[in-house]
Design a protein around this motif. Sequence first.
Motif, short mmCIF file in Angstrom:
data_model
loop_
_atom_site.label_atom_id
_atom_site.label_comp_id
_atom_site.label_asym_id
_atom_site.label_seq_id
_atom_site.Cartn_x
_atom_site.Cartn_y
_atom_site.Cartn_z
N VAL A 116 0.85 -1.18 0.00
CA VAL A 116 0.00 0.00 0.00
C VAL A 116 0.89 1.24 0.00
O VAL A 116 1.87 1.30 0.73
CB VAL A 116 -0.90 0.00 1.25
N SER A 121 0.78 5.07 0.90
CA SER A 121 -0.03 6.13 1.51
C SER A 121 0.70 7.45 1.31
O SER A 121 0.68 8.00 0.22
CB SER A 121 -0.26 5.78 2.98
N GLY A 122 1.41 7.96 2.31
CA GLY A 122 2.17 9.19 2.10
C GLY A 122 3.51 8.96 1.42
O GLY A 122 4.15 9.89 0.94
N GLY A 123 3.96 7.72 1.42
CA GLY A 123 5.19 7.37 0.72
C GLY A 123 6.47 7.77 1.43
O GLY A 123 7.57 7.53 0.93
N GLN A 124 6.37 8.33 2.62
CA GLN A 124 7.56 8.88 3.27
C GLN A 124 8.45 7.81 3.91
O GLN A 124 9.60 8.06 4.21
CB GLN A 124 7.17 9.93 4.31
N SER A 125 7.90 6.65 4.11
CA SER A 125 8.73 5.53 4.57
C SER A 125 8.90 4.50 3.46
O SER A 125 9.98 3.93 3.30
CB SER A 125 8.10 4.85 5.80
N LEU A 126 7.84 4.30 2.71
CA LEU A 126 7.89 3.25 1.68
C LEU A 126 8.86 3.60 0.55
O LEU A 126 9.67 2.78 0.14
CB LEU A 126 6.48 3.02 1.10
N HIS A 186 -0.04 14.00 8.71
CA HIS A 186 0.49 14.54 9.97
C HIS A 186 0.15 16.02 10.08
O HIS A 186 -0.22 16.51 11.14
CB HIS A 186 2.01 14.37 10.05
N THR A 226 1.19 10.02 6.62
CA THR A 226 -0.16 9.83 7.15
C THR A 226 -0.13 9.01 8.44
O THR A 226 0.83 8.26 8.69
CB THR A 226 -1.03 9.07 6.14
N SER A 233 8.82 5.67 16.37
CA SER A 233 7.81 6.64 15.93
C SER A 233 6.96 7.13 17.09
O SER A 233 6.70 6.39 18.03
CB SER A 233 6.89 5.99 14.89
N GLU A 234 6.49 8.35 16.93
CA GLU A 234 5.69 8.98 17.97
C GLU A 234 4.27 8.42 18.03
O GLU A 234 3.74 8.13 19.11
CB GLU A 234 5.60 10.50 17.72
N LEU A 254 -5.45 -0.68 6.73
CA LEU A 254 -5.79 0.08 7.92
C LEU A 254 -6.66 1.25 7.46
O LEU A 254 -6.26 2.01 6.58
CB LEU A 254 -4.49 0.57 8.57
N TYR A 314 14.24 10.93 14.29
CA TYR A 314 13.59 9.92 15.11
C TYR A 314 14.16 10.00 16.52
O TYR A 314 15.34 10.32 16.71
CB TYR A 314 13.83 8.52 14.55
#
Lengths: 797, 293
Positions: B30, B32-37, B78, B111, B123-124, B167, B193
């Motif tokens: 999936v 989503s925001g792509g910031q980790s993927l 976020h 996200t 992560s927070e 999710l 982090y």
Amino acid sequence: MTSERENPQTLSALDRPNSYIGKTVPRPNLDRLMQGRGLYVSDIELPRMAHAVFLRSPHAHARIVGIETSAAKQMPGVIAVVSGRELSTVVTPWVGVLSHLKGLKSAPQSAIAVDRVCWQGEAVAAVVAASRAQAEDAAEHVLVKYEELHAVTDMRTALDPATPVIHASLGDNLAFERIHDAGAVDLAFAESDEVVEAEFVFGRHTGVTLEPRAVVADWNAAEARLTIYQGTQAPHMVQNIAALHLCLKESQVRVVCKDVGGSFGIKVHIYADEMATYALSKLLRRPVKFVADRVESFNTDIHARDHRCKGKIGVKRDGTIMAFEIDDLTGIGPYSMYPRTSAIEANQVVNLVGGPYVTGNYRARARVVFQNKNVMCQYRAVGHPIACSVTEGLVDLAAMKIAMDPVEIRRRNLIADDAYPCASPSGLRFERLSHHAALAKLVQMMDYDALRAEQAALRVKNIHRGIGIASFIEVTNPSAAFYGVGGAKISSQDGVAVRLDAQGSVICQTSITEQGQGSESLTAQIVGSVLGVSMDRVRVMLGDTDNTPYGGGTWASRGAGIGGEAALQATKVLRKNVLDVASAILQSVPGELDIVNNAVVNVVDGAPRIDLSELARIVYFRPDTLPPGVQPELMATRHFVPREYPFAFTNGVQASWLELDLDTGFVKLLKHWVVEDCGTIINPQLVDEQIRGGVVQGLGAALFEKCVYDERGQLTNANMADYLVPMSGEMPDIDVGHVVSPTLESELGAKGAGEAGTAGAAAAVTNAVNDALRPFGTIITEIPLTPQVILTALRRI
Amino acid sequence: MKASAFAYARATSVANALEMLTTYGERAKVLSGGQSLLPAMNLRLVAPELIVDIGELTELRGVAVKGEVLTIGALTRHADLLKSREVAAHAPLLKDAVAHIAHPAIRNRGTIGGSLAHADPASELPACMLTLGATIIARGPGGERRIAANEFFVGIYETALTPQELLVAVELPVTPKNSTHFFHEFARRHGDYAIVGLAAQASIRDGRFADLRLGFFAVGDRPLLAESASKLVDVAITPAVLIEAASALDDELDPLEDQQATPAMRRHLAKVLLARCVSLLLARPDLGAGAPA
Ligand SMILES: Cc1cc2nc3c(=O)[nH]c(=O)nc-3n(C[C@H](O)[C@H](O)[C@H](O)COP(=O)(O)OP(=O)(O)OC[C@H]3O[C@@H](n4cnc5c(N)ncnc54)[C@H](O)[C@@H]3O)c2cc1C
């Protein structure tokens, strides 16, 4: 942030109406860059251009048993898969030594490894494909069989007899050793009231440029000419070396260097993968692009500062420093870098320790050893941060020992401002420095006494702040003494050509280069001021070996001081030539005419006589109307290199004010001050930006930056998440002040300013941390000062 | 640093996304925001065959309050959380936490669904979910599942989600009126982090904690809702009580080693955070200085 300065002493050719010298004027290239019209190497697309990706060794030291490329060659878009052995038919190996660094040795290095890899990240094969993504896909299918060899990683044991020798032909792992002994060191220590020793440890780090290293090589077989588009600081050096190792004449190589996204010394070297790219273009007879990605930048851009330096200082109870002694050890990777060598940094440490101080008693040893890690070489402020941290750390330790204020001990020992010319204990000659004026100014800018009072008041409230001071000297404007005398074909002179065009504008070609410092701006300021034309009439061209005079480029804080003087002298000639023509046209004499605001005017009353555009029209289109025998020369070229002093030393002093959290080990930088003396200031904003940028890189070293290797020689933090560069959120305000002592070597009087900030920042911070730690009976002489290091020193963990 | 070749599909509905996830299973990811993927793909740490971009499923984006429940859609950025009045009013802890996530450019894309599904132990947001007692809502081929936050995070980058599940939202009980919170993390630079962080929610009566939930992050392979918090509830807090709680916390921690900190340092900093949290929430400066040993 404030910026304080005194008016620079003005000089004849510069002291003219409407002079731009000493003024903050916007950079002429700003609009182009801000509107996205810059031309970086990555922007260059040529017909038939292919992309090279290097397969890099996962091992720090291994024998290459075999390379299987057939599967990769079948992958979509692949043009060639080339091994080191195949490429060695096109490009010859090199050895990074210089003859004036006596005893320096290194082994032949190939563009792509042949038979053996010597660090994790060394290229073992090149995959050339129609796109970078296709080349990366194919690279996954190149099968390399390695036989791992023992990796030499710890510099402390590199010279042990039990440690394997990396290059058998060299006999041992010692690349270079220098010993220096001046004055009567033993006697001086014996006569000292206190002798203090410490070992200073520096984290290996690198100069993370925004734009990575990038090159497009275009071999034109029909012309038998290679054009290299590259983000480099030294185009003529690249031209010379590419020609040498591809067996071409220099006239067959053109190096074009348009916009460069930061260099900091990273881009002043010849890298194996860049040589391989030139060679691939020649081999494949087509343009080939290589752009390092971030991971390979960390693994292959030169590293720097990996030093362990033992230091010793002797001091009298009255504060007199009696002697300095150091024993420096550094590991440079498996090869001495080409062509500037990897011995320069340690050599500079020996040169610079104790440099600001009077004592003539100085003993030093520096040893440079090979190891199986990425290569180390010159990065902004080469050797200075180490020498400064060791010297200033020792001075503070001595002051602490005799309970003297850190400012006071410096006042008592810095070379007096009226003692010049003089020499340092390592033999460096100083034309004119201003340590005391700079220190006085710093103390006033930071309101030192008030800060001390504030510090004391906060201690009571369990808030622990520290003040750190660091005086420094900086090598700038190097003559041939740096590289030329050692046999390197690296020019120390620079040239500028200026010509008036047919509408009275000026085209200026300079051999210095621009990577963001403002070379273009300062050149235009000088040309405009000296000639008497507005800056918008001056177009500066740089970075093209076909179209600029021959010269060194921009490095070692030399662009303004050397290239700027060449611009000044060339423009003076052009001005004389213009006035000669004008006096012929106006039937006047040159002495009665001047050029102001784009027109020839009378000296006496400033009355305009003839516009430059009109003069140019006559010269270019109606020369028949000129008196007989008048042959105008509206183009002039001059070159410059300092001859009297091998280097123009500058000096300065920095201070740091910070807060230490004893529970967490975190350091918060509250404020930073710099006073420096770079001689004539051409553009105050550019100088202050250089200082601040330099300080930030020094603060990165002090708190954040470190290439972390494991014991097998694996770089474990080769990414922007784990390798911490300093970011704006953590940076303090940096106030910059100036003292101006122009060099008399040039009419311009400018010395360099590019490295002063980096030279002393880490020393100031370390001294401030130790000042904050003072009540807790611990001293830290290791950077970066991470929370882990600080908590460990405080025995909290 | 180019991702290996992949197919890309923009989901037109949740059902459409689920169809593709069912077909491809582990071979799909999936987006989503792509910031980790995307960084992971560019580093070739993951090489999915198919990317299912849920970016246009607006029904998954937004914050709503119904009765005592605050519902946050998975696609809520976020930056949305930071600006949301509902979040500020009903889950102020979350607002404080989000300000510590990365930098504005990343907060504009990243996200909440992505952050929770990614389950980075540093992560927070995952820790906040524990502290706030969130329920995570997933939809899969078999319909909807409601997963309690303390059962959702199962390891480093590991959650209770199956590859076929999406999710879709999280539900949080709105924070009671008399409740207060503390959020702090130690990070080397703004936006990094955390080395160790704490998201705490408490209610205080007569200078004592009536309730205290301590969600620690970067102290193990998943966020931790500290049971040692109970040692601080309904008692008069003295330095000795705090030391006892800290030592109980120590037993609960299982910190990892990474570039920024050793396990010992993480343990130490977690205790510093505990002390600072208690000191701040109870307005007792005497408890905050120094970490209890
Ligand atoms: C420089 C940088 C700094 C950062 N700093 C922090 C930080 O300090 N704290 C922090 O918490 N985060 C940080 N992040 C990560 C950021 O918060 C990400 O936004 C977040 O982790 C993932 O959210 P995303 O929407 O970008 O998810 P994506 O990157 O799109 O996806 C992440 C993972 O979750 C899966 N996924 C996404 N959405 C769903 C869904 N609805 N259902 C099922 N699976 C899904 C994806 O398949 C993928 O595996 C940082 C990122 C960067 C680039």
